[in-house]
Design a protein around this motif. Structure first.
Motif, PDB file in Angstrom:
ATOM      1  N   VAL A 171       5.909   0.721  -2.826  1.00  0.00           N
ATOM      2  CA  VAL A 171       4.772  -0.076  -2.373  1.00  0.00           C
ATOM      3  C   VAL A 171       4.562  -1.248  -3.327  1.00  0.00           C
ATOM      4  N   LYS A 172       4.579  -0.955  -4.619  1.00  0.00           N
ATOM      5  CA  LYS A 172       4.382  -2.025  -5.606  1.00  0.00           C
ATOM      6  C   LYS A 172       5.475  -3.079  -5.502  1.00  0.00           C
ATOM      7  N   GLN A 173       6.731  -2.600  -5.469  1.00  0.00           N
ATOM      8  CA  GLN A 173       7.848  -3.545  -5.420  1.00  0.00           C
ATOM      9  C   GLN A 173       7.888  -4.278  -4.081  1.00  0.00           C
ATOM     10  N   GLY A 174       7.588  -3.552  -3.029  1.00  0.00           N
ATOM     11  CA  GLY A 174       7.587  -4.158  -1.700  1.00  0.00           C
ATOM     12  C   GLY A 174       6.556  -5.273  -1.631  1.00  0.00           C
ATOM     13  N   LEU A 175       5.390  -5.007  -2.178  1.00  0.00           N
ATOM     14  CA  LEU A 175       4.347  -6.033  -2.151  1.00  0.00           C
ATOM     15  C   LEU A 175       4.776  -7.245  -2.957  1.00  0.00           C
ATOM     16  N   ALA A 176       5.373  -6.978  -4.110  1.00  0.00           N
ATOM     17  CA  ALA A 176       5.780  -8.083  -4.975  1.00  0.00           C
ATOM     18  C   ALA A 176       6.894  -8.900  -4.329  1.00  0.00           C
ATOM     19  N   LYS A 186      -6.245  -2.828  -1.714  1.00  0.00           N
ATOM     20  CA  LYS A 186      -6.386  -1.377  -1.565  1.00  0.00           C
ATOM     21  C   LYS A 186      -5.081  -0.677  -1.928  1.00  0.00           C
ATOM     22  N   LEU A 187      -3.973  -1.250  -1.479  1.00  0.00           N
ATOM     23  CA  LEU A 187      -2.676  -0.647  -1.788  1.00  0.00           C
ATOM     24  C   LEU A 187      -2.423  -0.662  -3.285  1.00  0.00           C
ATOM     25  N   GLU A 188      -2.779  -1.762  -3.913  1.00  0.00           N
ATOM     26  CA  GLU A 188      -2.543  -1.847  -5.357  1.00  0.00           C
ATOM     27  C   GLU A 188      -3.362  -0.805  -6.106  1.00  0.00           C
ATOM     28  N   GLU A 189      -4.590  -0.681  -5.680  1.00  0.00           N
ATOM     29  CA  GLU A 189      -5.477   0.298  -6.326  1.00  0.00           C
ATOM     30  C   GLU A 189      -4.934   1.720  -6.145  1.00  0.00           C
ATOM     31  N   PHE A 248       7.964  -8.968  -1.071  1.00  0.00           N
ATOM     32  CA  PHE A 248       7.881  -9.467   0.300  1.00  0.00           C
ATOM     33  C   PHE A 248       6.501  -9.995   0.632  1.00  0.00           C
ATOM     34  N   HIS A 249       5.811 -10.373  -0.404  1.00  0.00           N
ATOM     35  CA  HIS A 249       4.467 -10.894  -0.206  1.00  0.00           C
ATOM     36  C   HIS A 249       4.433 -11.904   0.936  1.00  0.00           C
ATOM     37  N   LYS A 250       5.424 -12.775   0.908  1.00  0.00           N
ATOM     38  CA  LYS A 250       5.444 -13.835   1.908  1.00  0.00           C
ATOM     39  C   LYS A 250       5.800 -13.306   3.296  1.00  0.00           C
ATOM     40  N   LYS A 251       6.607 -12.258   3.281  1.00  0.00           N
ATOM     41  CA  LYS A 251       7.040 -11.694   4.573  1.00  0.00           C
ATOM     42  C   LYS A 251       5.935 -10.924   5.279  1.00  0.00           C
ATOM     43  N   LEU A 252       4.962 -10.469   4.496  1.00  0.00           N
ATOM     44  CA  LEU A 252       3.872  -9.743   5.109  1.00  0.00           C
ATOM     45  C   LEU A 252       3.020 -10.751   5.846  1.00  0.00           C
TER      46      LEU A 252
END
Ligand SMILES: Cc1cc2nc3c(=O)[nH]c(=O)nc-3n(C[C@H](O)[C@H](O)[C@H](O)COP(=O)(O)O)c2cc1C
Ligand code: SF4
Ligand code: SF4
Ligand code: SF4
Lengths: 179, 245, 601
Positions: free
Chosen positions: C559-564, C535-538, C566-570
């Motif tokens: 948001v995009k960079q954070g997801l990329a 949803k965030l990506e969309e 810290f994917h593992k941290k989420l």
């Protein structure tokens, strides 16, 4: 799919209008009966949904009981469908979202006109009301939505036929109405 | 119109579209009968660019067709499945943001917001509904303002100012608190200069502003967008929210 | 603001003499509707709020629709229609403040003053609220009290503030030391080492003439320092080339990018250079009208700025026939902002200058052809004007020997966060992230956020990258985070910033920034399900492509960079799919009411 489709339905915060519309498919009901068998629904006496192909949910989420039932449907149904405006947007019950829950309860049980013995019901048996009335897609994953208040009978037919034929349901323009 | 030797053209989805100096992509498209979904644009009014529904990809850039000038050689992607699904998401955002109860909205069937939702094959709002607390102005006997249905397109603002010469409306607030306000001492419609036949009311694409004097004069099922999708109705007429006679 | 007229106004407020108050404000600002916002800012400061009846009066007196004034009051964060309190405290909530425990101090302050955040105290004395970064990240946590900044908050200072308030001490009698901010310049270079005296550059420009001056600026290859990096000479030429009755020069001192404070320091230390840059620009494009748009948060700089302007006028560096050049007339007026990050965007800034809500305009037309009141207008950043002036000064030509191919000269950085030496650093473009971190003395750096929440998040693997328009471009914010920081908290802070600052004009940003923040709030307590990420990506692709202005477009970056990154941290949620809201929490009100009710029985 050669076996009959096992289908369950329920009404959460809804008015059973969508159910009525579903049953309003007239003689088509007979052909539906050929391909569908009913699990939990108002026309059976089954209390809990088990292992279904399709779950049809009418109505939104207004209390803890709705959440339980909806989750159970999600677990037990391969395909879960939001049926009608209330399931999709919260609908009429969501009008209470204009107010805080506290205000609503106080108005009805404490301060309202004609209230005798004012108290907010607190029986453990009663489900707790949610802060707001929610569309069901905010609580569980929904596979399809049939819009309308209620959705036209043909929309139900298309859904069931498509699933029977293993294809994506396609709502033609006339079936895509929100009113 | 005298035929020019080489008319100025842009391409929209492989189709040559002529345009004249000063026209936007949207205007050129409308003139040629090409539909680009939109809500805040209306022919005859200054381009606004707030709903963003008409976003197209013009020679590699994402721009709103209503504000982007047509230029010779511009290659415009309009009716692609990617764009259509993103536009659907924009409409979903608008539904999630307001309180839209179509089943009991008098505008249903004549509503452009609903019509673009139908046309873009939207079935639900997908995003979390915000259920904002907005106020209703039912003070006027003939005109209703239901802010729950307002998409802040400012068409009424522009129409009241430019067409009715009254300045009855304006947007106030910021971000999600943006809301339509009424120009009168009390802030209520009843004390404003609004009249039921004002253009400001007619241009509203949704059921936010309505003439109350003839409710349900056209039955549900026979309304403007009930059977013919908005994308198939003549583009020049888009924006007329009254049911077609 | 002089206390005398203030107390008269307060008396008038008590007597509800609206027309008297309105008249006073109008007279201060030439009774011009374009000064409507300035009048409201003035009244907000004097009265503490702008009652609806007064709004109506002002609208009548200015012959504007009532909605215009109401729209302004509701748009700008520091204006209010309700009485908030005699002391209005806004605490900076940038992530760097948070890292210095602003939250605890805020709580402390609220507790001691017995007030909850965002709600006026019953006796209408105090109001405490949070606000976006106030430009003191080098000496946080910080706050504004009735518009004036107090840096370096700690328990001691909180106690002091509380006792001053409870003893009803007038703000003008508060100890000056509370309001003292430092300039914390840590590293000087080509610009900050300036020794050219005021007027020298202007004289040089006048001497060599307009065409040669523009050519000189062109040759220097100076690009805008506000973020976008547009070639300055080109902008000036465009503007000059648009025929019009008037031309306008605007200095963008809105400095709203969280973590930035270099314009603050320039305005204090090199004000002459800035005025000089503006005046040279005016000469070259033929402008008579100049503005400095100063963010509300820098109110404490206003008196000195006014003084410097007066000094310039006295020395005939501003005014009529500047330096004896017949026909060279130019003056500068300062306009204040009122709490809206979007007003840093040049077209929103121009709307604000015209006394309107800060909504970015459609482009084209660009400000250089149709800006302030439709006149061709140059808008440049504070640092850009300072550099332009410096280029005409002593050894100005050494500018283009510094930097890289596409990025000439130096850049001021505002460094904050996990570093022992926060402050202003001047580096030539082309410096690596690593070199900057090293210079700041930061240890154990995990990642940096360059360019504010709208900029780039760089982790260790990217520390070799270079600062320049070709690689990592920046307006100057450089926030350092060490390994103990929770990335999610940082992203959450940034999504909150955008949700608060979206102007609300266009759909994707108005709704998208809210949803982004709600989703991250949920993720930070419940973990992220793949459905959330989807949803965030969309949402963020939509914001990036469909937004009307840079705010909405860039709000998606983090948001995009954070997801990329810290994917593992989420922390993953239990399921592939997670509800949009906390189900259990949604039952808590009902649960509480039930307990209260049974308790009462
Ligand atoms: C949301 C947003 C905020 C901005 N804030 C600022 C600001 O605070 N200061 C600034 O100089 N430029 C800011 N800008 C950039 C300006 O729009 C403009 O590009 C700049 O002032 C031009 O000056 P320059 O060419 O000297 O950089 C902002 C842009 C956007 C989109
Ligand atoms: S305004 Fe349109 S979309 Fe909204 S409730 Fe009415 S018919 Fe539905
Ligand atoms: S009332 Fe209607 S026309 Fe006016 S801004 Fe809202 S949706 Fe647009
Ligand atoms: S992107 Fe955001 S800030 Fe920019 S115009 Fe749209 S709503 Fe306003």
């Amino acid at each position: 799919m050669t076996q009959k489709i096992r289908l369950a339905t329920c009404s959460l915060a809804g008015c059973f209008g969508c159910h009525m519309s579903f049953l309003d498919i007239d003689e088509a009901l007979i052909s539906v009966a050929d391909i569908v068998e009913f699990d939990r629904s108002p026309i059976t006496d089954i209390k809990h949904v088990t292992n279904c192909d399709i779950g049809l949910i009418e109505g939104g989420i207004c209390n803890s009981d709705n959440i339980e039932v909806l989750k159970e449907f999600r677990e037990q149904c391969k395909i879960l469908v939001a049926v009608g405006a209330c399931a999709i947007t919260g609908g009429v019950p969501a009008l209470r979202n204009h107010f805080e829950l506290k205000e609503c309860l106080e108005e009805v049980y404490l301060k309202g006109k004609g209230v005798v013995n004012p108290q907010i019901p607190s029986d453990e048996e009663l489900p707790l009301l949610t802060e707001k009335v929610y569309p069901i897609h905010e609580v569980v994953k929904i596979d399809y939505s049939l819009p309308g208040c209620p959705p036209p009978a043909d929309a139900f037919m298309e859904l069931i036929t498509a699933i029977k034929q293993n294809r994506e349901p396609k709502l033609e323009y006339a079936l895509r109405h929100f009113d | 119109m005298p035929q020019k030797i080489s008319p100025r053209k842009i391409k929209i989805d492989q189709q040559d579209i002529p345009f004249s100096e000063g026209q936007s992509i949207m205007e050129a498209a409308e003139q040629a009968g090409v539909y680009i979904p939109h809500l805040c644009h209306k022919a005859g009014y200054k381009a606004h660019g707030s709903c963003r529904l008409c976003t197209v990809k013009a020679s590699g850039r994402w721009v709103s067709a209503c504000t982007e000038p047509a230029e010779v050689g511009l290659q415009v992607e309009n009716n692609s499945s990617e764009l259509q699904s993103q536009r659907r998401a924009i409409v979903q955002l608008l539904f999630a943001e307001g309180n839209h109860h179509c089943p009991f909205c008098e505008k249903s069937g004549n509503c452009q917001l609903q019509a673009v939702a139908y046309s873009l094959d939207m079935h639900d709002a997908h995003f979390a509904h915000q259920f904002p607390h907005r106020t209703l102005d039912a003070s006027h006997p003939e005109v209703l303002l239901d802010r729950d249905r307002c998409i802040q397109c400012e068409l009424c603002v522009r129409a009241s100012k430019e067409h009715d010469k009254k300045n009855v409306f304006a947007l106030s607030g910021r971000g999600p608190h943006t809301q339509l306000i009424v120009n009168s001492e009390s802030g209520k419609l009843k004390d404003s200069e609004i009249e039921k036949d004002d253009e400001a009311i007619k241009v509203c694409p949704t059921g936010a502003l309505m003439n109350r004097s003839k409710p349900f004069s056209v039955p549900i099922g026979q309304r403007q967008f009930d059977n013919i999708p908005i994308d198939q109705q003549s583009t020049g007429k888009s924006g007329n929210n009254e049911a077609q006679p | 603001m002089d206390t005398n007229s203030d107390s008269n106004l307060l008396k008038a407020l008590e007597a509800e003499s609206w027309s008297l108050i309105s008249d006073n404000a109008l007279n201060r600002f030439q009774r011009s509707p374009h000064h409507a916002l300035q009048m409201l800012i003035y009244l907000q400061a004097a009265l503490g709020y702008i009652p609806p009846a007064l709004q109506r009066q002002i609208a009548r007196d200015l012959q504007l629709p009532i909605t215009h004034i109401q729209g302004l009051v509701a748009f700008y964060f520091f204006l209010s229609a309700e009485k908030l309190g005699t002391y209005r405290i806004y605490i900076s909530n940038n992530i760097t403040d948070k890292m210095l425990d602003a939250a605890t101090l805020t709580e402390c302050l609220c507790q001691q003053l017995n007030v909850s955040l965002g709600c006026p105290r019953e006796d209408e004395k105090v109001y405490i609220e949070q606000t976006s970064c106030i430009g003191l990240s080098d000496q946080g946590p910080s706050c504004l009290i009735n518009g004036l900044s107090i840096p370096s908050l700690n328990e001691e200072r909180i106690r002091q503030i509380v006792s001053l308030i409870e003893s009803d001490t007038e703000l003008s009698l508060w100890p000056k030391s509370l309001f003292e901010t430092s300039d914390s310049i840590q590293r000087k270079g080509w610009l900050l080492d300036n020794t050219t005296s005021p007027g020298e550059s202007l004289r040089q420009a006048l001497k060599i003439g307009d065409e040669k001056s523009l050519a000189l600026l062109e040759k220097s290859a100076l690009r805008g320092r506000g973020g976008a990096g547009f070639p300055t000479a080109k902008k000036w030429r465009f503007c000059k080339g648009t025929p019009a009755e008037k031309h306008v020069v605007v200095c963008n001192a809105d400095e709203g990018e969280p973590g930035t404070f270099k314009d603050r320091v320039l305005l204090r230390q090199h004000c002459d250079l800035i005025l000089e840059g503006m005046t040279i620009c005016a000469r070259l494009i033929g402008a008579e009208l100049g503005f400095i748009y100063l963010r509300a948060e820098y109110l404490n700089l206003l008196p000195d700025l006014e003084k410097t302007l007066q000094k310039w006028r006295d020395n005939n560096l501003l005014g009529q026939a500047i330096l004896g050049n017949e026909g060279f007339n130019f003056d500068i007026e300062i306009h204040l902002g009122a709490g809206a990050y979007i007003c840093g965007e040049e077209s929103a800034l121009i709307e604000s200058l015209e006394g309107k809500r800060g909504i970015p305009r459609n482009r084209p037309p660009f400000p250089v052809s149709e800006g302030y009141l439709s006149y061709p207008t140059v808008v440049n950043n504070v640092e850009t004007f300072a550099m332009a002036a410096r280029i005409f000064g002593k050894e100005g030509d050494s500018f283009s020997q510094l930097g890289t191919e596409q990025s000439k000269g130096t850049k001021l950085l505002s460094i904050s966060g996990d570093t022992p030496k926060p402050g202003i650093y001047e580096f030539p473009w082309g410096v690596t992230i690593q070199e900057i971190i090293l210079a700041s003395g930061a240890k154990n750096t995990y990642f940096v956020q360059v360019g504010g929440p709208a900029g780039e998040l760089l982790d260790q693997s990217q520390f070799k990258r270079t600062l320049c328009y070709e690689d990592v471009a920046t307006g100057g914010s450089f926030m350092i985070f060490n390994a103990e920081r929770n990335p999610l908290e940082i992203i959450l802070n940034f999504t909150q910033f955008f949700a608060h600052e979206s102007c609300g004009f266009c759909t994707p940003c108005r709704v998208g920034t809210q949803l982004n923040h709600q989703l991250f709030e949920k993720i930070s307590t419940q973990g992220a399900a793949p459905s959330d990420i989807e949803k965030l990506e969309e949402l963020n692709l939509l914001m990036d492509r469909f937004s009307h202005c840079g705010l909405g477009k860039t709000a998606s970056h983090i948001v995009k960079q954070g997801l990329a990154q810290f994917h593992k941290k989420l922390k993953p949620g239990d399921d592939n799919w997670s509800p949009d809201f906390d189900l259990d929490k949604s039952l808590s009100t009902a649960r509480k009411l039930r307990i209260i009710d049974t308790g009462a029985n």
